[in-house]
Design an enzyme around this catalytic site. Structure first.
Site, PDB file in Angstrom:
ATOM      1  N   ARG A  61     -16.982  -3.310  46.580  1.00  0.00           N
ATOM      2  CA  ARG A  61     -17.093  -1.891  46.190  1.00  0.00           C
ATOM      3  C   ARG A  61     -18.183  -1.739  45.120  1.00  0.00           C
ATOM      4  O   ARG A  61     -18.880  -0.735  45.062  1.00  0.00           O
ATOM      5  CB  ARG A  61     -15.742  -1.387  45.648  1.00  0.00           C
ATOM      6  CG  ARG A  61     -14.619  -1.474  46.656  1.00  0.00           C
ATOM      7  CD  ARG A  61     -13.276  -1.146  46.033  1.00  0.00           C
ATOM      8  NE  ARG A  61     -12.923  -2.071  44.961  1.00  0.00           N
ATOM      9  CZ  ARG A  61     -11.846  -1.940  44.192  1.00  0.00           C
ATOM     10  NH1 ARG A  61     -11.034  -0.912  44.367  1.00  0.00           N
ATOM     11  NH2 ARG A  61     -11.588  -2.824  43.247  1.00  0.00           N
ATOM     12  N   ASP A  89     -15.372  -0.859  38.851  1.00  0.00           N
ATOM     13  CA  ASP A  89     -15.592   0.059  37.736  1.00  0.00           C
ATOM     14  C   ASP A  89     -16.879  -0.212  36.958  1.00  0.00           C
ATOM     15  O   ASP A  89     -17.281   0.599  36.128  1.00  0.00           O
ATOM     16  CB  ASP A  89     -14.395   0.003  36.786  1.00  0.00           C
ATOM     17  CG  ASP A  89     -13.156   0.585  37.424  1.00  0.00           C
ATOM     18  OD1 ASP A  89     -13.260   1.679  37.991  1.00  0.00           O
ATOM     19  OD2 ASP A  89     -12.095  -0.058  37.378  1.00  0.00           O
ATOM     20  N   HIS A 102      -7.001  -0.554  34.174  1.00  0.00           N
ATOM     21  CA  HIS A 102      -7.040  -0.184  35.611  1.00  0.00           C
ATOM     22  C   HIS A 102      -8.152   0.864  35.787  1.00  0.00           C
ATOM     23  O   HIS A 102      -9.302   0.598  35.483  1.00  0.00           O
ATOM     24  CB  HIS A 102      -5.637   0.288  36.014  1.00  0.00           C
ATOM     25  CG  HIS A 102      -5.422   0.450  37.478  1.00  0.00           C
ATOM     26  ND1 HIS A 102      -6.218  -0.104  38.437  1.00  0.00           N
ATOM     27  CD2 HIS A 102      -4.444   1.127  38.179  1.00  0.00           C
ATOM     28  CE1 HIS A 102      -5.765   0.210  39.646  1.00  0.00           C
ATOM     29  NE2 HIS A 102      -4.691   0.965  39.509  1.00  0.00           N
ATOM     30  N   HIS A 128     -10.793  -9.536  37.729  1.00  0.00           N
ATOM     31  CA  HIS A 128      -9.870  -8.907  38.676  1.00  0.00           C
ATOM     32  C   HIS A 128      -8.652  -9.790  38.861  1.00  0.00           C
ATOM     33  O   HIS A 128      -8.758 -11.023  38.796  1.00  0.00           O
ATOM     34  CB  HIS A 128     -10.537  -8.662  40.037  1.00  0.00           C
ATOM     35  CG  HIS A 128      -9.833  -7.621  40.833  1.00  0.00           C
ATOM     36  ND1 HIS A 128      -8.798  -7.914  41.673  1.00  0.00           N
ATOM     37  CD2 HIS A 128     -10.000  -6.276  40.886  1.00  0.00           C
ATOM     38  CE1 HIS A 128      -8.360  -6.796  42.219  1.00  0.00           C
ATOM     39  NE2 HIS A 128      -9.063  -5.779  41.761  1.00  0.00           N
TER      40      HIS A 128
END
Ligand code: HAX
Length: 437
Positions: A326, A372, A270, A317
C-alpha cells in the site's frame, strides 16, 4: 441492488455448508497455539479469526479476495475517463468475491448514490460539537448518531430468523457506507473551511463526489478512489477490523460497530500514524529551516527520536515483514504526480535511511515503511494540510472492509466473541514460574 443481493445470497448459501462442516467434523482440531508471550503481548500471531474478505501475507502484503493490490487496481472497472477504479466496484468485490463488470459497478454505484443522503440531524450534531473536537471524535459521533436508522434492529425486534440476519445488516452497511464520504467532507469543510459546505453532485461516483465535496480539483478524485481502496481491509486482526467484528458479534448493529471501529483507528499506533508522520516530518522541516536534510542529517533525526524512546511513525508492522504494497502504490502515485514536492523528498529520504537504522537498533521486527508513511504527504500536496483530518480518510476506506466482514459474519452465523482470560498467578503456576512462599 437486485443483482448484488442475489449474487451475495447465492454465495452465502453455497458457503454455509463449508463452515458447518468444518465445525461439525473438524471442530476439535488444533490450528494454532498461544504462548505466554502471545497472551501478554497483544495476541500477536494467534490464529483464532476467520475471514475470506482479505488475507495478509507477511512478505507479499494484502490480497483482497485473492487479488494483490496491483491485480485489484488493474481488474476493477473505472468510471469513464478516470485512472483509478470505482470504490463501489471494490466494495462489490469485497462483498461477493467477484470482480464486477463495468455495468455491475455502475449499477451498484447508482444504488449507493440513492442511499447517500445524510439526515440533517447529523449535520446539526456536528455543528454543535466544540470547535476543537478531533475530526475522528466527530466522525465517530456522527456515525453512532444514525443508529436509530438501523433496519437490523427493527427487523430483529420483529423476530428475524438467524439465517436472515445478514440481509438487513447489508442494508445498514450500504446505507452507512454511502453516507460516509459526505460526512467526512462535511467535517472537513465545517472545521477547516469556515463551514463553507459543498453540496454533493449526484452525477459523480463515490470517489469523484468526495473530491468535489472536499473542494479539491483533479487528480484528487483518483487519489480518493485509490486511497479508499488501499485502506479498505487488512484481514481481521488489526485493531479497527477486530473492533468492528467484536462489537458486531454481540449483534450490535453496523452503526455501533463502525463507530467503535473508528475509535480504534484513532490511536497513534494505528490509523493516526499518518498524522504522526506529518507531525514528525514538519518538526524536522522546522529544525532544518525548510531545507532538505542530507542523509547524515536525516539519520541523526531518526536516531534522536529513537533515543528519546519514541517510535518512528509510518515504519514497522505487526504482521508485515516487507515494505507495505500500500506504501508502494502511493509511492508510485507520488513519483508520477509530485516527484519534486519537498515533503515527498523527506519521505523518500526516510525510506532510504530508516530501515537500516531500525535494523541496527534491533527492536522492530519489521523495519520497512507501512501504509501511513506516505499517505499524509499526498494530502498535504493537494492542499489538505490539516493532518488531524487524515485518519477520517482512512476510516471511510476501512469501513468498506469491516462492513463486508460484518455482513459475512452474520451470514455464517459467527457467535458472540468471548476469549478466555487467565490470571498472572495461573500462568506462573502453569509454566512453573511461581515463586515459592
Ligand atoms: N520505531 C521504533 N520502534 C519500533 C517501531 C518503529 N517504527 N516499530 C516497532 N518498534 C519497537 C516496538 O515499539 C517494540 O518496542 P518494545 O519492545 O520496547 O515495546 C519493538 O520494536 C517490537 O515491536 P514489533 O513486534 O516489531 O511491533 P509491534 O507488532 O509490537 O507493533 C506497530 C507494530 C505498527 C504498532 C509498531 O511497528 C509501531 O509502533 N510503528 C510506528 C507506528 C505506526 O506506523 N503505526 C501504523 C502501523 C500500520 C497501521 O496499522 N496503520 O493503521
Amino acid at each position: 441492488m437486485g443483482n448484488l443481493k442475489e449474487t451475495l445470497k447465492n454465495k452465502i448459501e453455497a458457503w454455509r455448508p463449508r463452515t458447518t462442516r468444518l465445525l461439525k467434523e473438524h471442530g476439535d482440531k488444533v490450528i494454532g497455539e498461544c504462548t505466554v508471550a502471545q497472551a501478554i503481548g497483544g495476541m500477536r500471531g494467534v490464529k483464532c479469526l476467520v475471514t475470506d474478505i482479505s488475507y495478509l501475507d507477511p512478505n507479499e502484503g494484502i490480497r483482497f479476495r485473492g487479488y494483490t493490490i496491483p491485480e485489484t487496481l488493474a481488474a476493477l472497472p473505472k468510471p469513464e475517463g478516470q485512472e483509478a477504479p470505482y470504490v463501489e466496484g471494490h466494495l462489490y468485490l469485497l462483498l461477493t468475491g467477484d470482480i464486477p463488470t463495468p455495468e455491475e459497478a455502475k449499477a451498484f454505484a447508482e444504488d449507493l448514490k440513492a442511499r447517500s443522503k445524510v439526515p440533517e440531524y447529523v449535520f446539526d450534531l456536528l455543528r454543535s460539537l466544540p470547535a476543537d473536537s478531533h475530526p475522528m471524535a466527530m466522525f465517530s459521533a456522527a456515525i453512532v448518531s444514525m443508529q436509530r436508522e438501523s433496519l437490523f434492529v427493527k427487523r430483529y425486534h420483529e423476530g428475524l430468523g438467524k439465517m436472515d440476519y445478514w440481509d438487513p445488516t447489508l442494508e445498514d452497511a450500504l446505507n452507512l457506507l454511502a453516507r460516509l464520504p459526505t460526512i467526512g467532507a462535511f467535517i472537513y469543510r465545517l472545521k477547516y473551511r469556515d463551514g463553507d459546505i459543498i453540496a454533493p453532485d449526484s452525477t459523480l461516483d463515490m470517489g469523484g463526489n468526495f473530491a468535489h465535496m472536499m473542494g479539491v480539483d483533479k487528480p484528487y478524485d483518483d487519489l480518493s478512489r485509490l486511497y479508499f481502496i488501499l485502506h479498505s481491509d487488512h484481514e481481521s486482526g488489526n485493531v479497527s477490523a477486530h473492533t468492528g467484528h467484536l462489537v458486531a458479534s454481540a449483534l450490535s448493529d453496523v452503526y455501533y460497530s463502525i463507530s467503535a471501529m473508528v475509535n480504534g483507528l484513532a490511536g497513534p499506533l494505528h490509523g493516526l500514524a499518518n498524522e504522526m508522520v506529518l507531525r514528525w516530518i514538519q518538526g524536522v522541516m522546522d529544525k532544518m529551516g525548510g531545507k532538505i536534510p542530507s542523509e547524515e542529517e536525516m539519520k541523526k533525526f531518526v536516531w534522536d527520536t529513537l533515543n528519546g524512546g519514541q517510535v518512528i511513525p509510518g515504519f514497522g508492522h505487526a504482521v508485515l515483514r516487507k515494505t507495505d504494497p500500500r506504501y508502494m502504490a502511493q509511492r508510485e502515485f507520488c513519483l508520477k504526480n509530485l516527484p519534486d514536492d519537498p515533503i515527498f523528498k523527506y519521505v523518500d529520504l526516510l525510506f532510504r535511511v530508516t530501515p537500516a537504522i531500525l535494523e541496527k537498533q534491533g527492536k522492530a521486527k519489521n523495519p520497512w515503511p507501512n501504509v501511513d508513511a506516505q499517505s499524509g504527504v499526498i494530502q498535504w500536496y493537494y492542499n489538505v494540510k490539516e493532518y488531524d483530518f487524515y485518519t477520517v480518510l482512512f476510516g471511510i476506506g476501512r469501513a468498506l472492509g469491516v462492513c463486508s466482514n460484518i455482513v459475512w459474519d452474520r451470514a455464517l452465523g459467527y457467535p458472540i466473541e468471548r476469549p478466555k482470560s487467565l490470571t498472572t498467578a495461573m500462568i506462573e503456576e502453569m509454566v512453573g514460574a511461581k515463586t515459592p512462599v
